[in-house]
Design a protein around this motif. Structure first.
Motif, PDB file in Angstrom:
ATOM      1  N   GLU A   1      37.612  48.020  41.606  1.00 24.92           N
ATOM      2  CA  GLU A   1      37.894  48.665  40.299  1.00 24.92           C
ATOM      3  C   GLU A   1      38.217  47.500  39.253  1.00 24.92           C
ATOM      4  O   GLU A   1      38.009  47.551  37.801  1.00 24.92           O
ATOM      5  CB  GLU A   1      38.873  49.622  40.290  1.00 24.92           C
ATOM      6  CG  GLU A   1      38.553  50.869  41.027  1.00 24.92           C
ATOM      7  CD  GLU A   1      39.734  51.845  40.918  1.00 24.92           C
ATOM      8  OE1 GLU A   1      39.336  53.274  40.595  1.00 24.92           O
ATOM      9  OE2 GLU A   1      40.909  51.624  41.052  1.00 24.92           O
ATOM     10  N   SER A   2      38.613  46.414  39.687  1.00 20.27           N
ATOM     11  CA  SER A   2      38.800  45.302  38.795  1.00 20.27           C
ATOM     12  C   SER A   2      37.815  44.032  38.952  1.00 20.27           C
ATOM     13  O   SER A   2      37.560  43.369  38.129  1.00 20.27           O
ATOM     14  CB  SER A   2      40.208  44.461  39.086  1.00 20.27           C
ATOM     15  OG  SER A   2      40.038  43.751  40.194  1.00 20.27           O
ATOM     16  N   LYS A   3      36.660  44.208  39.999  1.00 17.83           N
ATOM     17  CA  LYS A   3      35.795  43.367  40.086  1.00 17.83           C
ATOM     18  C   LYS A   3      36.026  41.741  40.110  1.00 17.83           C
ATOM     19  O   LYS A   3      35.205  40.855  39.529  1.00 17.83           O
ATOM     20  CB  LYS A   3      34.705  43.623  39.268  1.00 17.83           C
ATOM     21  CG  LYS A   3      33.836  45.018  39.586  1.00 17.83           C
ATOM     22  CD  LYS A   3      33.252  44.846  40.749  1.00 17.83           C
ATOM     23  CE  LYS A   3      31.897  45.550  40.925  1.00 17.83           C
ATOM     24  NZ  LYS A   3      31.307  45.475  42.134  1.00 17.83           N
ATOM     25  N   GLY A   4      37.611  41.448  40.600  1.00 19.57           N
ATOM     26  CA  GLY A   4      38.060  40.032  40.315  1.00 19.57           C
ATOM     27  C   GLY A   4      38.063  39.549  38.960  1.00 19.57           C
ATOM     28  O   GLY A   4      38.788  38.592  38.836  1.00 19.57           O
ATOM     29  N   LEU A   5      37.723  40.459  37.930  1.00 17.02           N
ATOM     30  CA  LEU A   5      37.897  39.876  36.395  1.00 17.02           C
ATOM     31  C   LEU A   5      39.413  39.745  35.991  1.00 17.02           C
ATOM     32  O   LEU A   5      39.838  38.701  35.392  1.00 17.02           O
ATOM     33  CB  LEU A   5      37.315  41.028  35.548  1.00 17.02           C
ATOM     34  CG  LEU A   5      35.768  41.071  35.522  1.00 17.02           C
ATOM     35  CD1 LEU A   5      35.241  42.326  34.879  1.00 17.02           C
ATOM     36  CD2 LEU A   5      35.009  39.886  35.626  1.00 17.02           C
ATOM     37  N   PHE A   6      40.330  40.644  36.778  1.00 22.93           N
ATOM     38  CA  PHE A   6      41.878  40.392  36.107  1.00 22.93           C
ATOM     39  C   PHE A   6      42.307  39.221  36.828  1.00 22.93           C
ATOM     40  O   PHE A   6      43.058  38.638  36.274  1.00 22.93           O
ATOM     41  CB  PHE A   6      42.528  41.821  36.583  1.00 22.93           C
ATOM     42  CG  PHE A   6      42.459  42.938  35.818  1.00 22.93           C
ATOM     43  CD1 PHE A   6      43.390  43.388  34.864  1.00 22.93           C
ATOM     44  CD2 PHE A   6      41.035  43.746  35.922  1.00 22.93           C
ATOM     45  CE1 PHE A   6      43.336  44.286  34.021  1.00 22.93           C
ATOM     46  CE2 PHE A   6      40.877  44.870  35.150  1.00 22.93           C
ATOM     47  CZ  PHE A   6      41.993  45.104  34.163  1.00 22.93           C
TER      48      PHE A   6
ATOM     49  N   LEU B   1      30.959  50.239  38.040  1.00 21.47           N
ATOM     50  CA  LEU B   1      32.208  49.705  38.402  1.00 21.47           C
ATOM     51  C   LEU B   1      32.495  48.332  37.420  1.00 21.47           C
ATOM     52  O   LEU B   1      33.596  47.971  37.117  1.00 21.47           O
ATOM     53  CB  LEU B   1      32.587  49.196  39.977  1.00 21.47           C
ATOM     54  CG  LEU B   1      32.931  50.270  40.592  1.00 21.47           C
ATOM     55  CD1 LEU B   1      32.772  50.054  42.199  1.00 21.47           C
ATOM     56  CD2 LEU B   1      34.310  51.081  40.385  1.00 21.47           C
ATOM     57  N   LEU B   2      31.403  47.507  37.383  1.00 22.11           N
ATOM     58  CA  LEU B   2      31.561  46.286  36.676  1.00 22.11           C
ATOM     59  C   LEU B   2      31.709  46.490  35.102  1.00 22.11           C
ATOM     60  O   LEU B   2      32.934  45.857  34.573  1.00 22.11           O
ATOM     61  CB  LEU B   2      30.320  45.415  36.916  1.00 22.11           C
ATOM     62  CG  LEU B   2      30.354  43.999  35.888  1.00 22.11           C
ATOM     63  CD1 LEU B   2      31.579  43.258  36.527  1.00 22.11           C
ATOM     64  CD2 LEU B   2      29.038  43.159  36.226  1.00 22.11           C
TER      65      LEU B   2
ATOM     66  N   LEU C   1      38.541  47.967  31.226  1.00 23.27           N
ATOM     67  CA  LEU C   1      39.633  47.954  31.489  1.00 23.27           C
ATOM     68  C   LEU C   1      40.443  46.691  31.138  1.00 23.27           C
ATOM     69  O   LEU C   1      41.589  46.543  30.548  1.00 23.27           O
ATOM     70  CB  LEU C   1      40.024  48.408  32.788  1.00 23.27           C
ATOM     71  CG  LEU C   1      39.692  49.919  33.136  1.00 23.27           C
ATOM     72  CD1 LEU C   1      39.615  50.167  34.770  1.00 23.27           C
ATOM     73  CD2 LEU C   1      40.470  50.778  32.429  1.00 23.27           C
ATOM     74  N   LEU C   2      39.797  45.375  31.316  1.00 22.42           N
ATOM     75  CA  LEU C   2      40.453  44.222  31.344  1.00 22.42           C
ATOM     76  C   LEU C   2      40.473  43.940  29.618  1.00 22.42           C
ATOM     77  O   LEU C   2      41.730  43.519  29.179  1.00 22.42           O
ATOM     78  CB  LEU C   2      39.657  43.093  31.487  1.00 22.42           C
ATOM     79  CG  LEU C   2      39.709  41.684  31.412  1.00 22.42           C
ATOM     80  CD1 LEU C   2      41.224  41.275  31.965  1.00 22.42           C
ATOM     81  CD2 LEU C   2      39.062  40.610  31.998  1.00 22.42           C
TER      82      LEU C   2
END
Length: 187
Positions: free
Chosen positions: A14-19, A173-174, A180-181
């Motif tokens: 759900e965060s795809k590593g972005l957070f 998801l991406l 969200l970020l």
């Protein structure tokens, strides 16, 4: 505000590593109400946070895909003890908490909705009145209420909670993580 709260999401997908790339600490609960309740309790005890921020994904037949929706109420869509005379969504003999758990809203510009939580990936019409569905939120809300911690929950609508929901969820998801970020960084 960011110093007194903790961020919880269900899955790293759900965060795809972005957070993490942005240096943001994320606590992942895993899927379902039991995992969410356990992780919420653990995070609150470990961090001493006053607010638990839940960001994640949800399905909806009411809201459009790609929308961010702030949850104002959580209900249990899979608690069904109606053969014993209880309302669907009501936990028998749980006099401390109603079938609906209301939250204080924080984002004036986001649409608001009732989220039905259940331990199933919903692909049809839930048995309780709700506009979006997830698998962890009610458990997070109940733990927070019991411990006197504020819960803020914003969901990215990935799918229509229908027979193609599993495909739409993966595909979206991406974009959801990016939105969200951006919301998180606006706090």
């Amino acid at each position: 505000m960011k110093t007194d709260f903790a961020l919880i999401m269900a899955l790293p997908s759900e965060s795809k590593g972005l957070f993490e790339q942005a240096g943001i600490d994320v606590h992942y609960s895993g899927i379902g109400k039991v995992n969410a309740a356990f992780k919420a309790f653990e995070v609150i005890q470990k961090t001493g946070c006053k607010t638990l921020l839940n960001l994640g994904t949800a399905g909806s037949t009411h809201f459009q895909a790609h929308e961010l929706v702030e949850v104002h109420t959580f209900v249990q869509r899979d608690m069904d003890v109606s053969p014993l005379g209880f309302q669907v969504g009501e936990t028998p003999m749980d006099t401390d908490f109603p079938a609906e758990i209301s939250l204080e809203c924080s984002f004036a510009d986001l649409p608001k909705g009732i989220c039905g939580t259940g331990d199933s990936f919903e692909t049809g019409r839930p048995k309780v009145a709700c506009q979006l569905v997830d698998m962890e939120g009610y458990a997070l809300a109940k733990v927070c209420k019991k411990l006197g911690v504020r819960l803020i929950s914003v969901k990215y609508i990935t799918d229509g909670a229908d027979d193609t929901a599993h495909l739409d969820w993966e595909e979206n998801l991406l974009l959801g993580a990016q939105k969200l970020l951006k919301l998180y960084q606006s706090l």
